[in-house]
Design a protein around this motif. Structure first.
Motif, mmCIF file in Angstrom:
data_model
loop_
_atom_site.group_PDB
_atom_site.id
_atom_site.type_symbol
_atom_site.label_atom_id
_atom_site.label_comp_id
_atom_site.label_asym_id
_atom_site.label_seq_id
_atom_site.Cartn_x
_atom_site.Cartn_y
_atom_site.Cartn_z
ATOM 1 N N SER A 66 40.776 42.134 36.451
ATOM 2 C CA SER A 66 40.014 40.882 36.576
ATOM 3 C C SER A 66 38.879 40.992 37.580
ATOM 4 O O SER A 66 38.270 39.986 37.956
ATOM 5 C CB SER A 66 40.957 39.739 36.982
ATOM 6 N N GLY A 67 38.631 42.204 38.071
ATOM 7 C CA GLY A 67 37.592 42.410 39.066
ATOM 8 C C GLY A 67 38.042 42.154 40.480
ATOM 9 O O GLY A 67 37.238 42.180 41.412
ATOM 10 N N GLU A 68 39.349 41.912 40.689
ATOM 11 C CA GLU A 68 39.882 41.652 42.018
ATOM 12 C C GLU A 68 40.002 42.946 42.820
ATOM 13 O O GLU A 68 40.158 44.029 42.260
ATOM 14 C CB GLU A 68 41.259 40.973 41.918
ATOM 15 N N THR A 69 39.929 42.819 44.132
ATOM 16 C CA THR A 69 40.196 43.949 45.014
ATOM 17 C C THR A 69 41.693 44.176 45.079
ATOM 18 O O THR A 69 42.455 43.238 45.293
ATOM 19 C CB THR A 69 39.650 43.675 46.421
ATOM 20 N N THR A 70 42.114 45.421 44.890
ATOM 21 C CA THR A 70 43.539 45.722 44.884
ATOM 22 C C THR A 70 43.759 47.198 45.186
ATOM 23 O O THR A 70 42.898 48.031 44.904
ATOM 24 C CB THR A 70 44.185 45.381 43.523
ATOM 25 N N ALA A 71 44.895 47.514 45.768
ATOM 26 C CA ALA A 71 45.309 48.908 45.929
ATOM 27 C C ALA A 71 46.285 49.314 44.825
ATOM 28 O O ALA A 71 46.759 50.443 44.813
ATOM 29 C CB ALA A 71 45.963 49.101 47.298
ATOM 30 N N PHE A 72 46.564 48.383 43.912
ATOM 31 C CA PHE A 72 47.517 48.625 42.828
ATOM 32 C C PHE A 72 46.899 48.239 41.486
ATOM 33 O O PHE A 72 47.343 47.286 40.835
ATOM 34 C CB PHE A 72 48.797 47.828 43.068
ATOM 35 N N PRO A 73 45.870 48.955 41.030
ATOM 36 C CA PRO A 73 45.217 48.584 39.762
ATOM 37 C C PRO A 73 46.152 48.709 38.564
ATOM 38 O O PRO A 73 45.896 48.112 37.515
ATOM 39 C CB PRO A 73 44.058 49.574 39.666
ATOM 40 N N GLU A 74 47.250 49.471 38.725
ATOM 41 C CA GLU A 74 48.207 49.616 37.630
ATOM 42 C C GLU A 74 49.053 48.364 37.431
ATOM 43 O O GLU A 74 49.755 48.219 36.416
ATOM 44 C CB GLU A 74 49.121 50.821 37.878
ATOM 45 N N ALA A 133 56.510 48.479 38.740
ATOM 46 C CA ALA A 133 56.054 47.225 38.140
ATOM 47 C C ALA A 133 54.688 47.400 37.484
ATOM 48 O O ALA A 133 53.842 48.181 37.950
ATOM 49 C CB ALA A 133 55.986 46.131 39.199
ATOM 50 N N THR A 134 54.459 46.666 36.402
ATOM 51 C CA THR A 134 53.188 46.730 35.683
ATOM 52 C C THR A 134 52.450 45.399 35.638
ATOM 53 O O THR A 134 51.250 45.369 35.370
ATOM 54 C CB THR A 134 53.407 47.208 34.236
ATOM 55 N N THR A 135 53.158 44.292 35.882
ATOM 56 C CA THR A 135 52.529 42.974 35.754
ATOM 57 C C THR A 135 53.017 42.036 36.848
ATOM 58 O O THR A 135 54.215 41.974 37.137
ATOM 59 C CB THR A 135 52.840 42.334 34.382
ATOM 60 N N LEU A 136 52.083 41.320 37.458
ATOM 61 C CA LEU A 136 52.387 40.193 38.342
ATOM 62 C C LEU A 136 51.941 38.934 37.618
ATOM 63 O O LEU A 136 50.771 38.808 37.244
ATOM 64 C CB LEU A 136 51.634 40.325 39.666
ATOM 65 N N ARG A 137 52.872 38.008 37.408
ATOM 66 C CA ARG A 137 52.544 36.753 36.739
ATOM 67 C C ARG A 137 52.629 35.598 37.753
ATOM 68 O O ARG A 137 53.634 35.452 38.440
ATOM 69 C CB ARG A 137 53.487 36.483 35.574
ATOM 70 N N ILE A 138 51.562 34.818 37.817
ATOM 71 C CA ILE A 138 51.525 33.617 38.647
ATOM 72 C C ILE A 138 51.406 32.439 37.702
ATOM 73 O O ILE A 138 50.423 32.324 36.958
ATOM 74 C CB ILE A 138 50.340 33.651 39.629
#
Length: 265
Positions: free
Chosen positions: A43-51, A152-157
């Motif tokens: 989504s274009g967010e900054t992250t250390a876990f793109p996976e 983990a592959t997905t974080l759902r909010i």
């Protein structure tokens, strides 16, 4: 005006974990002082876990950054993963009284939204709201291991309550925060600032998050530094008071002040 904080226990757990961790643990793949390189997610967010793809549903929020912090078990608790998602209201209307769940690696926990605080003129209850364009922080904790996190592959909010309309709310305007600065202290870094109230308030505290050199939120600071058995600060009218956060062992290069809470006298 009652001000309720739903994550005090999380702060205590984090403080206990920090004090119990050694340098080797802090430098683990996803530990508090992780140096895992930051990049951009789907989504274009900054992250250390793109996976790990973050999906937000039921609410019009854009994701600015997301971070996962694994804290090893100690004598007080099991392994813990803290999740910090910095979000922005991407819609055209104010978002208030949000209830959220986070799901990660087969685990689901409730999540809190920290943001600018408003008060209902009808009930007197205080709560976080995001106006269009405003930023806030969604956070939760999972009792899972670092190994489980890395699988983990997905974080759902997910928003779990219906949108609430018709609130007659006003924004807090009692406390002014000035002279905010990050300082190096014995054992690490902390946030120092001055607050001034225009009337007496009690149990004043903040939702404030430390940002590392990668631009990621990695810890929820406690301001004022309270210890496990004490509360927030007592502020007298027109009397500036210096408040400091607890010390974290990792370098803080920036911070996000998402919201403030207090009782007003």
């Amino acid at each position: 005006m009652n001000r309720y904080r739903n994550n005090r226990a999380c702060v205590v757990a984090l403080a206990l974990a920090i004090s119990a961790c050694g340098g080797e643990d802090l430098m683990s793949e996803a530990g508090l002082c992780s140096t895992r390189p930051a990049t951009f997610g789907a989504s274009g967010e900054t992250t250390a876990f793109p996976e790990i793809q973050t999906v937000i549903s039921g609410i019009n929020l854009s994701l600015e950054s997301v971070n996962f912090v694994a804290l090893p078990a100690n004598g007080e608790r099991d392994d813990l993963v803290r999740v910090f998602a910095q979000v922005r209201n991407a819609g055209s209307s104010r978002v208030c009284l949000v209830q959220l769940d986070m799901s990660l690696g087969g685990f689901t926990e409730s999540a809190g939204l920290a943001g600018p605080q408003y008060q209902s003129q009808v009930s007197g209850i205080g709560f976080a709201c995001l106006d269009p364009g405003d930023q806030g922080v969604i956070s939760s904790r999972f009792f899972m291991t670092e190994a489980e996190l890395l699988e983990a592959t997905t974080l759902r909010i997910t928003r779990t309550n219906d949108e609430i309309a018709g609130l007659d709310e006003v924004r807090y305007d009692v406390v002014t925060v000035t002279d905010q600065r990050i300082v190096e202290a014995e054992g690490g870094y902390q946030l120092v600032q001055t607050v001034t109230a225009d009337r007496q308030v009690v149990n004043y505290y903040q939702d404030v998050y430390a940002v590392d050199a990668r631009g990621l939120l990695f810890a929820e600071l406690d301001v004022p530094d309270f210890g496990p058995d004490s509360g927030g600060a007592l502020l007298q009218p027109s009397q500036p008071q210096e408040l400091v956060s607890e010390i974290v062992p990792c370098e803080i290069v920036d911070f996000v002040l998402a919201g403030e809470h207090y009782f007003e006298n």
